[in-house]
Design a protein around this motif. Structure first.
Motif, PDB file in Angstrom:
ATOM      1  N   ARG A 245     -19.591  21.883  19.833  1.00 33.39           N
ATOM      2  CA  ARG A 245     -20.518  22.992  19.966  1.00 33.39           C
ATOM      3  C   ARG A 245     -21.619  22.498  20.020  1.00 33.39           C
ATOM      4  O   ARG A 245     -22.056  21.416  19.925  1.00 33.39           O
ATOM      5  N   ARG A 246     -22.605  23.445  20.714  1.00 35.77           N
ATOM      6  CA  ARG A 246     -23.914  22.815  20.968  1.00 35.77           C
ATOM      7  C   ARG A 246     -25.018  23.225  19.827  1.00 35.77           C
ATOM      8  O   ARG A 246     -26.091  23.075  19.785  1.00 35.77           O
ATOM      9  N   THR A 247     -24.615  23.957  18.635  1.00 33.87           N
ATOM     10  CA  THR A 247     -25.304  24.383  17.686  1.00 33.87           C
ATOM     11  C   THR A 247     -25.426  23.523  16.492  1.00 33.87           C
ATOM     12  O   THR A 247     -24.186  22.629  16.539  1.00 33.87           O
ATOM     13  N   THR A 248     -26.301  23.191  15.617  1.00 35.14           N
ATOM     14  CA  THR A 248     -26.100  22.389  14.418  1.00 35.14           C
ATOM     15  C   THR A 248     -26.255  23.045  13.063  1.00 35.14           C
ATOM     16  O   THR A 248     -26.004  22.203  12.218  1.00 35.14           O
ATOM     17  N   ASP A 249     -26.417  24.215  13.248  1.00 37.61           N
ATOM     18  CA  ASP A 249     -26.655  25.084  12.019  1.00 37.61           C
ATOM     19  C   ASP A 249     -25.148  25.371  11.280  1.00 37.61           C
ATOM     20  O   ASP A 249     -23.865  25.096  11.902  1.00 37.61           O
ATOM     21  N   CYS A 250     -25.146  26.033  10.160  1.00 37.54           N
ATOM     22  CA  CYS A 250     -24.100  26.344   9.409  1.00 37.54           C
ATOM     23  C   CYS A 250     -23.972  27.827   9.911  1.00 37.54           C
ATOM     24  O   CYS A 250     -24.969  28.789   9.637  1.00 37.54           O
ATOM     25  N   ARG A 251     -22.830  28.205  10.512  1.00 40.06           N
ATOM     26  CA  ARG A 251     -22.449  29.558  10.823  1.00 40.06           C
ATOM     27  C   ARG A 251     -21.110  30.042  10.899  1.00 40.06           C
ATOM     28  O   ARG A 251     -20.336  29.137  10.658  1.00 40.06           O
ATOM     29  N   GLN A 252     -20.817  31.328  10.924  1.00 37.78           N
ATOM     30  CA  GLN A 252     -19.505  31.900  10.623  1.00 37.78           C
ATOM     31  C   GLN A 252     -19.201  32.021  12.318  1.00 37.78           C
ATOM     32  O   GLN A 252     -19.797  32.375  13.312  1.00 37.78           O
ATOM     33  N   ALA A 253     -17.633  31.555  12.415  1.00 39.94           N
ATOM     34  CA  ALA A 253     -17.163  31.671  13.681  1.00 39.94           C
ATOM     35  C   ALA A 253     -16.180  33.036  13.706  1.00 39.94           C
ATOM     36  O   ALA A 253     -15.516  33.250  12.879  1.00 39.94           O
ATOM     37  N   LEU A 254     -16.684  33.982  14.584  1.00 39.31           N
ATOM     38  CA  LEU A 254     -15.981  35.318  14.774  1.00 39.31           C
ATOM     39  C   LEU A 254     -14.868  35.064  15.798  1.00 39.31           C
ATOM     40  O   LEU A 254     -15.209  34.343  16.729  1.00 39.31           O
ATOM     41  N   PRO A 255     -14.028  36.291  15.694  1.00 39.23           N
ATOM     42  CA  PRO A 255     -12.901  36.004  16.919  1.00 39.23           C
ATOM     43  C   PRO A 255     -13.641  36.047  18.420  1.00 39.23           C
ATOM     44  O   PRO A 255     -13.024  35.425  19.452  1.00 39.23           O
ATOM     45  N   ASP A 256     -14.780  36.752  18.413  1.00 37.24           N
ATOM     46  CA  ASP A 256     -15.499  36.875  19.922  1.00 37.24           C
ATOM     47  C   ASP A 256     -16.581  35.881  20.041  1.00 37.24           C
ATOM     48  O   ASP A 256     -17.431  35.731  20.961  1.00 37.24           O
ATOM     49  N   SER A 257     -16.789  34.889  19.166  1.00 37.12           N
ATOM     50  CA  SER A 257     -17.726  33.853  19.151  1.00 37.12           C
ATOM     51  C   SER A 257     -17.478  32.937  20.511  1.00 37.12           C
ATOM     52  O   SER A 257     -16.429  32.272  20.628  1.00 37.12           O
ATOM     53  N   PRO A 258     -18.584  32.660  21.361  1.00 46.12           N
ATOM     54  CA  PRO A 258     -18.358  31.615  22.387  1.00 46.12           C
ATOM     55  C   PRO A 258     -18.291  30.299  21.742  1.00 46.12           C
ATOM     56  O   PRO A 258     -18.748  30.122  20.749  1.00 46.12           O
TER      57      PRO A 258
END
Length: 324
Positions: free
Chosen positions: A71-84
């Protein structure tokens, strides 16, 4: 490779130093880590999905954590079914779609665990997709997955494929092909992988895989072992007009077809969402993973130790659909 052996010993020393410095943090709920000790794809994510499905079928409320590799992000986040995929990683996005369990990604897995439990307080067990070497997160069960190459030459990176010395203590070893040698003391179980009988595309359509065997197809894969996907297609009697092997986690931004649009285009389930941005008619072919009953018996016993007042889960013959 022999010229790289001194570097592998330096790698060994650095890894041992790093391990001594770790102070594992417990998640507050049981943790299952599904990982490997070899570089490259070993089939961890299909096993993660199978384990999560088993837990859901037996009264647990699992959550999934991952680093979110690629991934290109570095934070903590939720992965959703439609997340890129470029925001959360290929595997977390796919796990969110296929399991329905909450999925969080973070470089530090304990951060992902804490965020997941804050948002989903009913979660009572965590499954980490990868992270066998992420010693900062304490774990109760470790599952080590091997592909058909086993441990290769048995040497550490960069002289060989090993991320850490093998054998090492784990709860169980899962392998495709021949069992890894040496085996170590953990119970070892063979896993079987095959393509699902039905493929689907970005237009919401489904097709019998046997129908696709009636003409040559174009196949593309951006996974660690693309040849395995192509070989499995051929094993199903599907003739390949052409194949394209892209780097693992490629974004398909520069992908171009080699055949005309009358030729069916096939891809792995992991690659589908990225490919569908340009080619929604492409057929995604899921992977089916089957593990023996003896493995589920072992997992049931290990889970019973974590909840001694509960009866062990009943046996299941678990077959799940997962990515490569």
């Amino acid at each position: 490779m022999r010229l790289l052996w001194p570097l592998s010993q330096l790698y060994r020393g650095l890894q041992a130093w790093h391990a001594r410095r770790q102070r594992p943090i417990h998640a507050g709920v049981p943790v299952i880590v599904v990982g490997n000790v070899i570089a490259g794809g070993a089939g961890k994510t299909p096993v993660t999905q199978a384990v999560v499905t088993y837990l859901q079928q037996h009264g647990w409320q699992p959550g999934i954590v991952s680093r979110g590799y690629g991934r290109r992000t570095t934070d903590c986040r939720q992965a959703l079914p439609d997340s890129p995929a470029h925001e959360v990683g290929d595997e977390p996005a796919l796990l969110a779609r296929t399991t329905g369990a909450p999925v969080f990604v973070a470089r530090q897995r304990i951060e992902a665990v804490q965020a997941l439990r804050a948002h989903y307080p009913a979660t009572n067990i965590i499954v980490s997709d990868d992270g066998l070497q992420h010693l900062a997160l304490a774990r109760d069960i470790e599952l080590c997955v091997f592909n058909e190459d086993g441990i290769g030459n048995g040497w550490l990176l960069p002289a060989g494929p090993l991320r850490e010395p093998w054998p090492r203590p784990v709860t169980a070893t899962l392998y495709a092909g021949q069992p890894p040698q040496p085996m170590g003391s953990a119970p070892a179980f063979a896993l079987q992988r095959r393509l699902a009988p039905t493929a689907y595309n970005g237009l919401g359509e489904h097709i019998d895989l046997l129908t696709l065997a009636q003409q040559p197809v174009e196949a593309v894969a951006a996974i660690a072992r693309p040849g395995a996907f192509f070989a499995m297609l051929q094993a199903q009697g599907i003739p390949l007009a052409t194949t394209q092997s892209l780097p693992d986690h490629a974004d398909f931004a520069h992908f171009s077809r080699q055949c005309g649009h009358d030729t069916p285009l096939l891809c792995t389930e992991k690659d589908a969402r990225k490919l569908w941005c340009q080619h929604p008619q492409a057929w995604a072919v899921p992977l089916q993973l089957q593990l023996p009953t003896d493995f589920w018996d072992l997992l049931a016993r290990e889970l019973a130790k974590l909840q001694p007042t509960n009866s062990p889960p009943e046996h299941v013959n678990a077959t799940t659909i997962s990515p490569f």
